[in-house]
Design a protein around this motif. Structure first.
Motif, mmCIF file in Angstrom:
data_model
loop_
_atom_site.group_PDB
_atom_site.id
_atom_site.type_symbol
_atom_site.label_atom_id
_atom_site.label_comp_id
_atom_site.label_asym_id
_atom_site.label_seq_id
_atom_site.Cartn_x
_atom_site.Cartn_y
_atom_site.Cartn_z
ATOM 1 N N SER A 199 -5.793 -2.844 3.797
ATOM 2 C CA SER A 199 -5.562 -2.243 2.487
ATOM 3 C C SER A 199 -6.903 -1.903 1.862
ATOM 4 O O SER A 199 -7.819 -2.731 1.841
ATOM 5 C CB SER A 199 -4.795 -3.191 1.558
ATOM 6 N N ALA A 200 -6.987 -0.690 1.357
ATOM 7 C CA ALA A 200 -8.160 -0.276 0.578
ATOM 8 C C ALA A 200 -7.871 -0.396 -0.910
ATOM 9 O O ALA A 200 -8.614 0.144 -1.735
ATOM 10 C CB ALA A 200 -8.526 1.161 0.936
ATOM 11 N N ARG A 201 -6.787 -1.116 -1.245
ATOM 12 C CA ARG A 201 -6.349 -1.178 -2.642
ATOM 13 C C ARG A 201 -6.537 -2.579 -3.224
ATOM 14 O O ARG A 201 -5.695 -3.078 -3.967
ATOM 15 C CB ARG A 201 -4.892 -0.726 -2.744
ATOM 16 N N LEU A 202 -7.683 -3.180 -2.924
ATOM 17 C CA LEU A 202 -7.957 -4.518 -3.434
ATOM 18 C C LEU A 202 -8.085 -4.521 -4.957
ATOM 19 O O LEU A 202 -7.893 -5.554 -5.596
ATOM 20 C CB LEU A 202 -9.238 -5.062 -2.784
ATOM 21 N N ALA A 203 -8.403 -3.371 -5.544
ATOM 22 C CA ALA A 203 -8.505 -3.273 -7.000
ATOM 23 C C ALA A 203 -7.217 -2.750 -7.643
ATOM 24 O O ALA A 203 -7.187 -2.464 -8.839
ATOM 25 C CB ALA A 203 -9.677 -2.368 -7.376
#
Length: 445
Positions: free
Chosen positions: A365-369
């Motif tokens: 996932s590149a959506r850690l934020a």
């Protein structure tokens, strides 16, 4: 106030003299006027320009170089800008602001005022700052690299990290005291368990102090912060060096002995050459360009390099990329990887992880934020042995919590920079910045 005035030849001298008189009435002790350019309204001939104060000429120098020299010679408290466009255009005026602020001098004009972002006395220990052009440029990674190198040199450094999610009171994390249980406990208490000082503690292995800040000015000053108190706490430990880590484009509001500016290769060149980018360059002894593997930044690199050379031609410039380094062995494991990097970068990091670490990445996932998006990505993968995550954003309160509930291990990853071009490796460049800080501190202490 001891004042250096900036004037131009687009005003008739009697008008400029009248403006200087008004400045005196408003409390300015004008010790000299720097004529920054323009000749249209000046008298012909060799008669000296009579403004009632000594007049300095720019001559063959650029206005910003002449201002540097005048500030060094006259030591004003404030620069009063009575010039105007076209002699000082928009970009040129911001360069003059940067020069004054870098010399710790206020810069004022008809409808503006800029004060130096760093205030108060320096610390009683050598101090090195790591600042950036914005959020997620790689400041924490570079600060960690500096700290590890300083520790290997026996300096026992302490990192002071300021952040928008920092603690309400300066918080000390002694070397070796931060682990997954500690982070989970902080998250359960409602604290930000991925604050930069905690990431620094995990990835660098040195003692850190957490601070908070709110707001960020054009030159990087926070509106409010407890960084001074945090830095004084760090200095009280008698370290060989304090490393001040900026937050976003905000800078630590404390004087430092040497500075490192971190800029991604994808940053608009105007972030260095325009606005108050020159101020950040003038405060830096080393510029580290990060994320060189991002193809979208290749066309920017030459312009970024040109900006560095224009403002600080003696500063080192190192181009780097990040390499993912798990903090525990994950060889042979099935891994779910989370990051704040863009998807294209994450895919490249995954290839490097699998090649270097002998693991198999089964999900990412590149959506850690983005907490909702992160949950969606995590739930889309049925099973994995290890959650491999950066310690940022929602790492602990969302990713770690869900991984532990599923019985998976948790391993943190450090994205470490390495030089990718040039003859100087990163440790050599960072070591030079450390030496500069130590040398300047020795001169002042």
């Amino acid at each position: 106030m001891r004042t250096l005035a900036l004037v131009d030849g687009e005003h008739y001298p009697p008008v400029t003299r009248a403006a200087l008189e008004v400045a005196r009435e408003r409390g300015h002790e004008v010790v000299a006027a720097l004529l920054v350019g323009g000749t249209e309204k000046l008298a012909r001939g060799d008669d000296p320009l009579d403004l009632g104060v000594p007049v300095l000429l720019v001559g063959a120098d650029e206005p910003m170089d002449a201002l540097m020299a005048a500030i060094a010679d006259l030591v004003p408290e404030v620069v009063l800008d009575l010039s105007d466009e076209p002699v000082l255009g928009y970009r040129e005026r911001m360069e003059m602001v940067a020069v004054a602020l870098a010399a710790a001098v206020s810069y004022v004009g008809p409808d503006f005022r800029f004060d130096p972002p760093t205030q108060g006395p320096p610390l009683e220990v050598p101090t090195l700052a790591v600042i950036g052009t914005g959020k997620r440029t790689g400041k924490t990674a570079i600060a960690g690299s500096v700290a590890r190198l300083a520790a290997r040199r026996g300096l026992e450094p302490v990192i002071v990290a300021m952040g928008r999610g920092g603690p309400p009171e300066p918080t000390l994390a002694m070397a070796g005291s931060v682990d997954i249980d500690h982070l989970v406990r902080l998250a359960a208490e409602g604290s930000h368990a991925a604050s930069d000082y905690l990431e620094d503690a995990i990835t660098s292995g040195v003692t850190t102090v957490g601070a908070r800040r709110a707001g960020g000015g054009l030159a990087g000053a926070p509106y409010t912060s407890n960084v001074r108190e945090a830095a004084e706490l760090a200095a009280s430990l008698s370290p060989g060096m304090v490393i001040l880590e900026g937050s976003g484009s905000a800078i630590p509001p404390i004087p430092w002995d040497a500075g490192i500016l971190v800029v991604p290769v994808t940053a608009p060149p105007e972030y260095l050459s325009g606005y108050l980018g020159p101020y950040r360059l003038l405060r830096s002894d080393l510029v580290v360009a990060t994320m060189a593997g991002d193809p979208s930044g290749s066309e920017n690199l030459s312009e970024l390099r040109s900006s560095v050379r224009r403002y600080v031609d003696d500063a080192a410039f190192v181009v780097t990329d990040f390499v993912p380094v798990p903090l525990e062995d994950i060889r042979g494991k099935e891994v779910f990887f989370t990051s704040t990097a863009p998807p294209a970068v994450v895919r490249r990091l995954i290839r490097r992880l699998e090649a270097d670490q002998g693991c198999r990445v089964v999900g990412w996932s590149a959506r850690l934020a983005d907490r909702a998006g992160l949950v969606e990505d995590l739930d889309a993968v049925q099973g994995y042995d290890v959650l491999l995550t950066e310690l940022k954003a929602a790492a602990v309160d969302t990713a770690v919590a869900r991984a532990l509930d599923r019985g998976a291990e948790v391993v943190f990853v450090d994205n470490r920079a390495e030089a990718v071009e040039g003859s100087v490796d990163l440790d050599t460049a960072l070591g030079g910045a450390i030496d500069t800080a130590l040398g300047r501190a020795e001169d002042r202490l």
